[in-house]
Design an enzyme around this catalytic site. Structure first.
Site, mmCIF file in Angstrom:
data_model
loop_
_atom_site.group_PDB
_atom_site.id
_atom_site.type_symbol
_atom_site.label_atom_id
_atom_site.label_comp_id
_atom_site.label_asym_id
_atom_site.label_seq_id
_atom_site.Cartn_x
_atom_site.Cartn_y
_atom_site.Cartn_z
ATOM 1 N N ASP A 44 0.823 -1.215 0.000
ATOM 2 C CA ASP A 44 0.000 0.000 0.000
ATOM 3 C C ASP A 44 0.857 1.265 0.000
ATOM 4 O O ASP A 44 0.385 2.336 0.394
ATOM 5 C CB ASP A 44 -0.972 -0.013 1.192
ATOM 6 C CG ASP A 44 -0.246 -0.184 2.514
ATOM 7 O OD1 ASP A 44 0.989 -0.422 2.496
ATOM 8 O OD2 ASP A 44 -0.900 -0.077 3.560
ATOM 9 N N HIS A 237 22.284 3.899 -19.796
ATOM 10 C CA HIS A 237 21.337 4.253 -18.727
ATOM 11 C C HIS A 237 21.579 3.414 -17.478
ATOM 12 O O HIS A 237 20.655 2.891 -16.860
ATOM 13 C CB HIS A 237 19.889 4.131 -19.220
ATOM 14 C CG HIS A 237 19.517 5.223 -20.187
ATOM 15 N ND1 HIS A 237 18.443 5.140 -21.047
ATOM 16 C CD2 HIS A 237 20.084 6.419 -20.439
ATOM 17 C CE1 HIS A 237 18.384 6.239 -21.789
ATOM 18 N NE2 HIS A 237 19.371 7.034 -21.437
ATOM 19 N N ASP A 254 25.730 11.383 -14.625
ATOM 20 C CA ASP A 254 24.675 12.043 -15.396
ATOM 21 C C ASP A 254 23.530 12.262 -14.421
ATOM 22 O O ASP A 254 22.841 11.314 -14.032
ATOM 23 C CB ASP A 254 24.262 11.133 -16.565
ATOM 24 C CG ASP A 254 23.241 11.798 -17.491
ATOM 25 O OD1 ASP A 254 22.621 12.798 -17.083
ATOM 26 O OD2 ASP A 254 23.049 11.285 -18.616
ATOM 27 N N ASP A 265 19.956 18.664 -16.724
ATOM 28 C CA ASP A 265 20.455 17.373 -17.234
ATOM 29 C C ASP A 265 21.933 17.533 -17.583
ATOM 30 O O ASP A 265 22.259 17.933 -18.700
ATOM 31 C CB ASP A 265 19.625 16.963 -18.458
ATOM 32 C CG ASP A 265 20.035 15.618 -19.021
ATOM 33 O OD1 ASP A 265 20.835 14.911 -18.383
ATOM 34 O OD2 ASP A 265 19.542 15.275 -20.118
ATOM 35 N N HIS A 344 24.351 7.217 -29.497
ATOM 36 C CA HIS A 344 23.147 8.007 -29.185
ATOM 37 C C HIS A 344 23.204 9.343 -29.914
ATOM 38 O O HIS A 344 24.190 9.641 -30.589
ATOM 39 C CB HIS A 344 22.998 8.182 -27.665
ATOM 40 C CG HIS A 344 24.177 8.856 -27.003
ATOM 41 N ND1 HIS A 344 24.451 10.186 -27.170
ATOM 42 C CD2 HIS A 344 25.129 8.369 -26.176
ATOM 43 C CE1 HIS A 344 25.530 10.492 -26.463
ATOM 44 N NE2 HIS A 344 25.973 9.406 -25.853
ATOM 45 N N HIS A 348 18.811 16.608 -26.915
ATOM 46 C CA HIS A 348 17.349 16.522 -26.938
ATOM 47 C C HIS A 348 16.772 17.779 -26.311
ATOM 48 O O HIS A 348 17.448 18.488 -25.547
ATOM 49 C CB HIS A 348 16.873 15.276 -26.181
ATOM 50 C CG HIS A 348 17.485 15.145 -24.799
ATOM 51 N ND1 HIS A 348 16.975 15.792 -23.705
ATOM 52 C CD2 HIS A 348 18.572 14.483 -24.351
ATOM 53 C CE1 HIS A 348 17.723 15.512 -22.642
ATOM 54 N NE2 HIS A 348 18.704 14.721 -23.007
ATOM 55 N N HIS A 355 13.515 14.483 -21.327
ATOM 56 C CA HIS A 355 13.438 14.332 -22.780
ATOM 57 C C HIS A 355 12.149 15.033 -23.180
ATOM 58 O O HIS A 355 11.076 14.431 -23.212
ATOM 59 C CB HIS A 355 13.433 12.850 -23.177
ATOM 60 C CG HIS A 355 14.704 12.162 -22.790
ATOM 61 N ND1 HIS A 355 14.762 10.859 -22.381
ATOM 62 C CD2 HIS A 355 15.983 12.620 -22.743
ATOM 63 C CE1 HIS A 355 16.038 10.546 -22.105
ATOM 64 N NE2 HIS A 355 16.787 11.595 -22.314
ATOM 65 N N GLU A 387 25.350 16.691 -25.718
ATOM 66 C CA GLU A 387 25.933 15.619 -24.915
ATOM 67 C C GLU A 387 26.635 14.537 -25.732
ATOM 68 O O GLU A 387 26.248 13.373 -25.725
ATOM 69 C CB GLU A 387 24.852 14.977 -24.040
ATOM 70 C CG GLU A 387 23.587 14.560 -24.771
ATOM 71 C CD GLU A 387 22.565 13.931 -23.805
ATOM 72 O OE1 GLU A 387 22.934 12.984 -23.095
ATOM 73 O OE2 GLU A 387 21.415 14.399 -23.776
ATOM 74 N N TYR A 391 32.240 5.654 -25.895
ATOM 75 C CA TYR A 391 32.135 4.524 -24.968
ATOM 76 C C TYR A 391 32.914 3.359 -25.566
ATOM 77 O O TYR A 391 32.503 2.818 -26.602
ATOM 78 C CB TYR A 391 30.658 4.151 -24.758
ATOM 79 C CG TYR A 391 29.814 5.394 -24.503
ATOM 80 C CD1 TYR A 391 29.681 5.925 -23.225
ATOM 81 C CD2 TYR A 391 29.207 6.073 -25.574
ATOM 82 C CE1 TYR A 391 28.951 7.092 -23.008
ATOM 83 C CE2 TYR A 391 28.487 7.242 -25.363
ATOM 84 C CZ TYR A 391 28.357 7.745 -24.081
ATOM 85 O OH TYR A 391 27.646 8.904 -23.869
ATOM 86 N N ARG A 408 31.193 11.031 -21.287
ATOM 87 C CA ARG A 408 30.156 11.897 -21.859
ATOM 88 C C ARG A 408 30.271 13.249 -21.167
ATOM 89 O O ARG A 408 30.571 13.297 -19.962
ATOM 90 C CB ARG A 408 28.757 11.298 -21.676
ATOM 91 C CG ARG A 408 27.641 12.178 -22.256
ATOM 92 C CD ARG A 408 26.284 11.479 -22.419
ATOM 93 N NE ARG A 408 25.675 11.021 -21.192
ATOM 94 C CZ ARG A 408 25.606 9.755 -20.795
ATOM 95 N NH1 ARG A 408 26.117 8.794 -21.548
ATOM 96 N NH2 ARG A 408 25.035 9.418 -19.652
ATOM 97 N N GLU A 410 27.916 16.731 -20.886
ATOM 98 C CA GLU A 410 26.576 17.221 -21.242
ATOM 99 C C GLU A 410 26.280 18.550 -20.573
ATOM 100 O O GLU A 410 26.421 18.692 -19.355
ATOM 101 C CB GLU A 410 25.523 16.186 -20.795
ATOM 102 C CG GLU A 410 24.086 16.634 -21.056
ATOM 103 C CD GLU A 410 23.054 15.558 -20.728
ATOM 104 O OE1 GLU A 410 23.334 14.682 -19.879
ATOM 105 O OE2 GLU A 410 21.955 15.620 -21.317
HETATM 106 N N1 GLY Z 1 19.939 11.884 -18.551
HETATM 107 C C1 GLY Z 1 19.434 11.315 -19.731
HETATM 108 C C2 GLY Z 1 19.987 11.969 -20.904
HETATM 109 O O1 GLY Z 1 21.038 12.570 -20.829
HETATM 110 O O2 GLY Z 1 19.403 11.974 -21.947
HETATM 111 MN MN MN Z 2 21.862 13.330 -19.082
HETATM 112 MN MN MN Z 3 20.406 14.370 -21.791
#
Ligand code: GLY
Ligand code: MN
Ligand code: MN
Length: 441
Positions: A44, A237, A254, A265, A344, A348, A355, A387, A391, A408, A410
């Protein structure tokens, strides 16, 4: 109730957004947006509640089980909300409710009803109208409620494109909140750099970050934080965050806060012991150069795709120099040989969702975030991430010193008439600046 602290937008902004929707509605039509509902975590106990972004965008109301209706009939506009009714017993157990009586004034709407009366009231609201705007499947509980109310929504007009396009362009007030989201997220990354050392667990650093968010008014992250030591950085992820950080490895973080519902982000990658090795520098510098070039290119009139083409070239040239890729640069680009190391997109949209919504393509009907077509020219008021990453899996067939390195970097950019403004520049990304910060813990 008014003492509860949450930064938000002035009421007027929600009114103006609803007016914009009214302007775009056909006459004699009804527009319907459902809130989020509580989601069960176990038995619950529920997950922390997060309002649906579209519902928030049009109401600024943070309760579950609510429905916003906009009705335009013979040119007359009416805004109606269904909310959970006041209930002293339930409120003693589960928390305060705004209630039906308070809702119209508090939310600047014309009428309110109890959600318990939806099936009785909604068909009356629909009388003498001939179109419904709705986004089916977004909230199954909403579709069920409509079905129970004997409302046929199979011919409904979808409002998604209309609201996505509105959400894509940020107002001055939204920009102020997003600047805060970026700034707070940056402070948390600085703290993460200061608190990282060998043998600390990834989730210990995660919680340093969450605590820093909350010190500045951001209670929640805008997505599950990624604290990825060593090779974990090659899982895009990765959110287990349960391994020890190791001497001699990098950590990719991240993480971004949600401030007043708006997302930050940020990704930074840095050495667990505070000093980059030569191999780590080699990869890091390629990504950093690519990111800085992309920031120069992400300006009004250019597209994400154009910037990404340059990013790909910089990466391929860098990887060939290091002996990670072999062959002709043009051919490696053409055949997408780099995709095993960069799989990737460059960035975005960012807003109420990490996103965020909005079309990426000149073709306005291509609304798919995963689509490769990102040729929409950037315009003032858009906010997006930049970003790039590389890798190199342990299993990759590359010189040994590069195996298991994931990087990465970003940042969050607001597109302005002068080019862009980096909302997250407060957190260092130059190698010397990171090493200096980490040496001064
Ligand atoms: N944190 C997810 C991305 O960078 O898209
Ligand atoms: Mn990110
Ligand atoms: Mn991002």
């Amino acid at each position: 109730m008014d003492l509860a602290y949450m930064a938000t937008l002035p009421q007027q902004e929600f009114i103006e957004r609803r007016n914009k929707v009214f302007e775009q509605m056909q006459d004699d039509s009804v527009f319907i947006v459902f809130s989020e509902i509580e989601k069960r975590r176990s038995n619950d106990c529920a997950y922390p509640f997060r309002q649906d972004s579209y519902f928030w965008y049009l109401t600024g109301f943070n309760e579950p089980n609510s429905v916003l209706i906009l009705r335009k009939k013979s040119g007359k506009q009416e805004s109606i909300i269904f909310v959970r009714p006041s209930d002293p017993l339930r409120e003693t157990w589960d928390g305060r409710r705004l209630g039906v009586t308070n809702a119209p004034t508090k939310l600047s709407l014309d009428h309110a009803f109890s959600i318990d009366d939806f099936s009785a009231e909604f068909p009356k609201i629909l009388e003498n109208t001939n179109a419904i705007y709705h986004l089916p499947t977004l909230h199954p509980w909403g579709d069920e409620l409509l079905t129970q109310s004997a409302v046929d929504f199979s011919q409904a007009l979808c409002w998604k494109e209309m609201l996505d396009e509105m959400r894509l362009f940020k107002s001055e007030n939204e920009i102020a909140l997003m600047q805060q989201a970026g700034q707070i997220s940056a402070l948390a990354h600085i703290r993460a750099m200061q608190k990282t050392r060998p043998n600390r667990l990834e989730y210990e650093i995660e919680h340093e970050i969450l605590h820093e968010f909350s010190r500045f008014g951001a209670r929640n992250p805008s997505y599950n934080s990624i604290i990825a030591g060593g090779e974990n950085a090659c899982i895009l992820h990765y959110t287990e965050n349960d391994m020890p950080l190791k001497e001699g490895e990098l950590v990719l973080i991240d993480a971004g806060c949600e401030f007043a519902m708006y997302a930050g982000d940020i990704t930074r990658t840095f050495p667990v012991n505070g000093k980059f090795s030569q191999a780590q520098r080699d990869i890091y510098e390629i990504v950093l150069n690519a990111q800085k070039r992309a920031i120069e290119l992400l300006v009004p009139g250019n597209s994400i795709q154009q910037a990404n083409e340059e990013v790909v070239r910089i990466k391929v040239e860098g990887l060939v120099k290091l002996g990670i890729l072999q062959g002709d640069i043009e051919e490696l680009i053409e055949t997408e040989a780099y995709r095993q190391f960069y799989m990737h997109g460059l960035g975005h949209w960012l807003g109420l969702d990490v996103h965020d919504v909005g079309s990426y393509s000149k073709d306005e009907h291509n609304n798919n975030r995963n689509s490769k077509v990102r040729d929409r020219p950037l315009e003032v008021g858009m906010v997006l991430t930049v970003e790039p990453g590389l890798y190199i899996s342990e299993k990759a067939n590359v010189p040994a010193q590069y195996k298991g390195i994931g990087v990465r970097i970003e940042d969050n950019l607001l597109i302005t008439e002068y080019g862009n403004k980096n909302l997250t520049s407060a957190v260092p990304k130059e190698i010397d600046d990171i090493e200096k910060l980490m040496a001064n813990k």
